[in-house]
Write an enzyme that holds these catalytic residues in place. Structure first.
Site, PDB file in Angstrom:
ATOM      1  CB  VAL A   1      47.454  31.332  35.554  1.00 14.36           C
ATOM      2  CG1 VAL A   1      46.136  30.674  35.924  1.00 14.36           C
ATOM      3  CG2 VAL A   1      47.709  32.543  36.446  1.00 14.36           C
ATOM      4  CB  CYS A   2      48.701  28.257  31.248  1.00 14.74           C
ATOM      5  SG  CYS A   2      47.535  29.474  30.605  1.00 14.74           S
ATOM      6  CB  THR A   3      52.872  26.542  34.219  1.00 18.34           C
ATOM      7  OG1 THR A   3      53.351  26.977  32.942  1.00 18.34           O
ATOM      8  CG2 THR A   3      53.806  25.483  34.772  1.00 18.34           C
TER       9      THR A   3
ATOM     10  CB  ALA B   1      49.421  22.189  32.581  1.00 18.12           C
TER      11      ALA B   1
END
Length: 176
Positions: free
Chosen positions: A69-71, A74
């Site tokens: 999810v963080c990728t 970003a």
């Protein structure tokens, strides 16, 4: 009797560690952005004080470099980076990862914005970002040109939506 004292001692230590990790009151629209200094992915000192009055700031907190999810989050900020720049905004990602981890993340996904290392979660606490499910929280703030919180968005599993929401606010601030 020994077990009761051991259990009590463990409970006290656990409760104290939880209270030490509890952030301050979450920032709300209209609050002044906290002043902080952290290292970026290039091991250079970043002081937010030098950015207030120059740019609209989009500050997003995310749990972990390279996680799914963080990728997505970003990359959503990356893919809209030109729109942010045209609107006079600077994008800043923050988590507790190391400078080296942030550098690898930046290079792996060609991220054109600042990633700040907050190893002790001091800035997380200043902003009042709360942990979720044993992970650092995911929250995005838009800071207006005067240094006040103009918008806050929190959604743990909707990483890409953070950029969509923030960009809409940045564009509305630009037209005021």
């Amino acid at each position: 009797m020994k077990n009761i004292f051991a259990t009590l001692a463990c409970t006290v230590v656990f409760c104290l560690s939880l209270s030490a990790q509890t952030p301050s009151k979450p920032l709300a629209v209209g609050d002044a952005v906290p002043i902080f200094t952290l290292k970026n992915q290039n091991d250079k000192t970043f002081n937010i004080k030098g950015e207030i009055g120059k740019h609209i700031l989009v500050i997003y907190f995310y749990p972990k470099d390279e996680s799914m999810v963080c990728t997505k989050e970003a990359c959503a900020f990356r893919d809209s980076f030109n729109d942010y720049t045209k609107a006079g905004a600077k994008v800043i990602g923050i988590n507790s990862g190391t400078v080296a981890s942030h550098k690898q993340f930046e290079q792996h996904y060609k991220l054109p914005f600042i990633l700040l290392s907050d190893p002790e979660n001091k800035v997380y606490k200043m902003f009042g970002v709360r942990k979720k499910l044993f992970m650092s929280g995911r929250q995005t703030f838009v800071v207006d040109i005067k240094g006040n919180i103009a918008f806050s968005y929190e959604a743990m599993l909707s990483g890409a939506e953070h950029s969509n929401q923030a960009l809409a606010v940045v564009k509305s601030l630009k037209t005021r």
